[in-house]
Design a protein around this motif. Structure first.
Motif, mmCIF file in Angstrom:
data_model
loop_
_atom_site.group_PDB
_atom_site.id
_atom_site.type_symbol
_atom_site.label_atom_id
_atom_site.label_comp_id
_atom_site.label_asym_id
_atom_site.label_seq_id
_atom_site.Cartn_x
_atom_site.Cartn_y
_atom_site.Cartn_z
ATOM 1 N N ASP A 53 0.733 -0.959 -0.179
ATOM 2 C CA ASP A 53 0.034 0.009 0.164
ATOM 3 C C ASP A 53 1.084 1.078 -0.020
ATOM 4 O O ASP A 53 0.269 2.132 -0.993
ATOM 5 C CB ASP A 53 -0.957 -0.335 1.213
ATOM 6 N N HIS A 54 2.672 1.102 0.295
ATOM 7 C CA HIS A 54 2.601 2.121 0.198
ATOM 8 C C HIS A 54 4.138 2.461 -0.233
ATOM 9 O O HIS A 54 4.994 3.073 0.004
ATOM 10 C CB HIS A 54 2.864 2.296 2.748
ATOM 11 N N PHE A 55 4.404 1.145 -0.522
ATOM 12 C CA PHE A 55 5.601 0.973 -1.553
ATOM 13 C C PHE A 55 7.484 1.395 -0.358
ATOM 14 O O PHE A 55 7.698 2.114 -0.978
ATOM 15 C CB PHE A 55 5.476 1.800 -2.627
ATOM 16 N N ARG A 56 6.967 0.908 0.766
ATOM 17 C CA ARG A 56 8.348 1.624 1.586
ATOM 18 C C ARG A 56 9.201 -0.128 1.564
ATOM 19 O O ARG A 56 8.512 -1.460 1.582
ATOM 20 C CB ARG A 56 7.553 1.820 3.054
ATOM 21 N N PRO A 57 10.677 1.054 1.540
ATOM 22 C CA PRO A 57 11.966 -0.058 1.713
ATOM 23 C C PRO A 57 11.464 -1.508 3.211
ATOM 24 O O PRO A 57 10.773 -0.691 3.694
ATOM 25 C CB PRO A 57 13.049 0.285 1.220
ATOM 26 N N LEU A 58 12.485 -2.070 3.053
ATOM 27 C CA LEU A 58 12.314 -2.793 4.465
ATOM 28 C C LEU A 58 12.699 -2.228 5.375
ATOM 29 O O LEU A 58 12.952 -2.466 6.425
ATOM 30 C CB LEU A 58 13.231 -3.906 3.784
ATOM 31 N N ALA A 59 14.027 -1.312 4.678
ATOM 32 C CA ALA A 59 15.027 -0.758 5.622
ATOM 33 C C ALA A 59 13.732 0.632 6.975
ATOM 34 O O ALA A 59 13.621 0.911 8.093
ATOM 35 C CB ALA A 59 16.093 0.329 6.001
ATOM 36 N N VAL A 60 13.157 0.845 5.818
ATOM 37 C CA VAL A 60 11.381 2.003 6.314
ATOM 38 C C VAL A 60 10.679 1.000 7.128
ATOM 39 O O VAL A 60 10.362 1.185 8.363
ATOM 40 C CB VAL A 60 11.099 2.720 5.348
ATOM 41 N N ILE A 61 10.170 0.512 6.764
ATOM 42 C CA ILE A 61 9.863 -1.025 7.438
ATOM 43 C C ILE A 61 10.518 -1.703 8.422
ATOM 44 O O ILE A 61 9.869 -1.626 9.957
ATOM 45 C CB ILE A 61 9.426 -1.731 7.200
ATOM 46 N N ALA A 62 11.476 -1.697 9.195
ATOM 47 C CA ALA A 62 11.961 -2.019 9.904
ATOM 48 C C ALA A 62 12.169 -0.916 11.235
ATOM 49 O O ALA A 62 11.726 -0.686 12.246
ATOM 50 C CB ALA A 62 13.547 -2.589 9.548
ATOM 51 N N ASP A 63 12.217 0.151 10.633
ATOM 52 C CA ASP A 63 12.278 0.941 11.988
ATOM 53 C C ASP A 63 11.181 2.020 11.827
ATOM 54 O O ASP A 63 10.863 2.082 13.162
ATOM 55 C CB ASP A 63 12.681 2.497 11.246
ATOM 56 N N ARG A 64 9.839 1.653 11.790
ATOM 57 C CA ARG A 64 8.583 2.003 11.914
ATOM 58 C C ARG A 64 8.074 1.080 12.677
ATOM 59 O O ARG A 64 7.381 0.971 13.864
ATOM 60 C CB ARG A 64 7.216 1.595 10.749
ATOM 61 N N LEU A 65 8.275 -0.737 12.684
ATOM 62 C CA LEU A 65 8.368 -1.842 13.397
ATOM 63 C C LEU A 65 8.973 -1.549 15.151
ATOM 64 O O LEU A 65 8.579 -2.022 15.747
ATOM 65 C CB LEU A 65 8.614 -3.291 12.788
ATOM 66 N N ALA A 66 10.114 -1.243 14.490
ATOM 67 C CA ALA A 66 11.474 -0.150 16.487
ATOM 68 C C ALA A 66 10.577 0.405 16.761
ATOM 69 O O ALA A 66 9.726 0.626 17.630
ATOM 70 C CB ALA A 66 12.860 -0.058 15.599
ATOM 71 N N ALA A 67 9.450 1.429 16.353
ATOM 72 C CA ALA A 67 8.740 2.696 16.957
ATOM 73 C C ALA A 67 7.867 2.006 17.540
ATOM 74 O O ALA A 67 7.074 1.634 18.574
ATOM 75 C CB ALA A 67 8.090 3.503 15.660
ATOM 76 N N LEU A 68 6.624 1.197 16.847
ATOM 77 C CA LEU A 68 5.819 0.027 17.235
ATOM 78 C C LEU A 68 6.273 -0.573 18.821
ATOM 79 O O LEU A 68 5.356 -0.279 19.655
ATOM 80 C CB LEU A 68 5.200 -0.536 16.133
ATOM 81 N N ASP A 69 7.403 -1.239 18.384
ATOM 82 C CA ASP A 69 7.573 -1.994 19.586
ATOM 83 C C ASP A 69 8.258 -1.165 20.539
ATOM 84 O O ASP A 69 7.995 -1.195 22.307
ATOM 85 C CB ASP A 69 8.917 -2.759 19.274
ATOM 86 N N ALA A 70 8.695 0.459 20.904
ATOM 87 C CA ALA A 70 9.113 0.429 21.660
ATOM 88 C C ALA A 70 7.598 1.585 22.023
ATOM 89 O O ALA A 70 7.442 2.629 23.324
ATOM 90 C CB ALA A 70 9.844 1.846 20.943
ATOM 91 N N GLY A 71 6.485 1.665 21.799
ATOM 92 C CA GLY A 71 5.167 2.213 21.497
ATOM 93 C C GLY A 71 5.343 3.745 21.761
ATOM 94 O O GLY A 71 4.308 4.538 21.826
ATOM 95 N N THR A 72 5.932 4.199 20.496
ATOM 96 C CA THR A 72 6.324 5.239 20.162
ATOM 97 C C THR A 72 5.179 6.005 18.565
ATOM 98 O O THR A 72 5.477 6.717 18.557
ATOM 99 C CB THR A 72 7.204 6.396 19.735
ATOM 100 N N MET A 73 4.686 4.670 18.281
ATOM 101 C CA MET A 73 4.205 4.676 17.132
ATOM 102 C C MET A 73 3.220 3.607 17.240
ATOM 103 O O MET A 73 3.628 2.848 18.138
ATOM 104 C CB MET A 73 4.532 4.534 16.351
ATOM 105 N N HIS A 74 2.274 4.124 16.951
ATOM 106 C CA HIS A 74 0.813 3.067 16.715
ATOM 107 C C HIS A 74 -0.225 2.432 16.123
ATOM 108 O O HIS A 74 0.101 3.792 14.965
ATOM 109 C CB HIS A 74 -0.267 3.388 18.049
#
Length: 248
Positions: free
Chosen positions: A99-120
């Motif tokens: 849906d967003h055509f994001r590369p894996l490095a960006v997706i990894a950063d977003r997952l890290a933010a979800l893991d840390a609770g800084t993104m929901h």
């Protein structure tokens, strides 16, 4: 979450044989509210996720694992065991790509933010029986992709949907129409789709040629992994070039 029935001949040890995390390791990864008990085999994950992402394969799951995006537990025999939380991480990664055509490095950063609770991110588990037909006609493709019929016709002319059989198009081709819709809605010219398709086809052929020696040796899993890695690298490179050019 409805889980698919297990077959007796899967040949995978029971969850009790799974290797657990070591004491002192970080807490459970996102999604925190779902179970992290490794109860699901690869076949279970495919049954749960393929209705939405028909192109998901065991080699793609291994690829996500190798990049640290999903971390299934390994049993004492080396089998991967997934939790309901892992399944949602797989869906998240695939949605980010589709849906967003994001590369894996960006997706990894977003997952890290979800893991840390800084993104929901809202989690909506889906049942395994939400089946998608194997083939769709043009009207069904347009409906599934949220696109106008004229755009589907343009995608057919550009070669994005492959061969149209008497049964229609393979349902996995909807992903291409979603991408084409995003391109046009962002201001792209539908006539450019053919040139983009030709460029993508060349990279796909290169990925297959790189994987061919392994496939010839009977290493189908290794061939799939090599082709997937090459395809992902090509997508990341192309995205980087476009972004750089857009910035001027």
């Amino acid at each position: 979450m409805a889980l698919p029935a297990r077959s007796a001949d899967d040949g995978v040890p029971s969850p009790s044989a799974a290797v657990r995390g070591k004491p002192g390791e970080a807490g459970p990864a996102w999604p925190h509210q779902l179970s992290h008990e490794p109860l699901l085999r690869v076949s279970d994950v495919l049954a749960l996720v393929q209705p939405e992402f028909p192109t998901l394969t065991p080699s793609k799951l291994r690829f996500l694992d190798s990049h640290g995006l999903v971390s299934p537990v390994r049993t004492s025999s080396g089998y991967r065991q997934y939790s309901p939380a892992d399944v949602e991480r797989v869906r998240f990664v695939l949605r980010q790509q589709r849906d967003h055509f994001r590369p894996l490095a960006v997706i990894a950063d977003r997952l890290a933010a979800l893991d840390a609770g800084t993104m929901h991110e809202v989690v909506t588990p889906r049942a395994a029986d939400d089946a998608t037909p194997a083939y769709l006609d043009r009207a069904q493709v347009a409906d599934a992709a949220g696109a106008e019929p004229q755009l589907v016709d343009a995608c057919v002319e550009a070669g994005l949907l492959g061969e149209e059989t008497t049964a229609g198009f393979e349902s996995e081709r909807v992903e291409a129409v979603v991408a084409a819709r995003a391109y046009v809605e962002a201001g792209g010219d539908v006539r450019t789709l053919r040139a983009l398709t030709r460029a993508a086809d060349r990279e796909g052929e290169l990925a297959r040629s790189i994987a061919a020696p392994r496939r010839a040796r009977g290493d189908a899993d290794g061939a799939d992994a090599a082709a997937t890695a090459m395809a992902e690298a090509a997508v990341a490179f192309f995205a980087s070039c476009v972004r750089r050019a857009a910035r001027g």
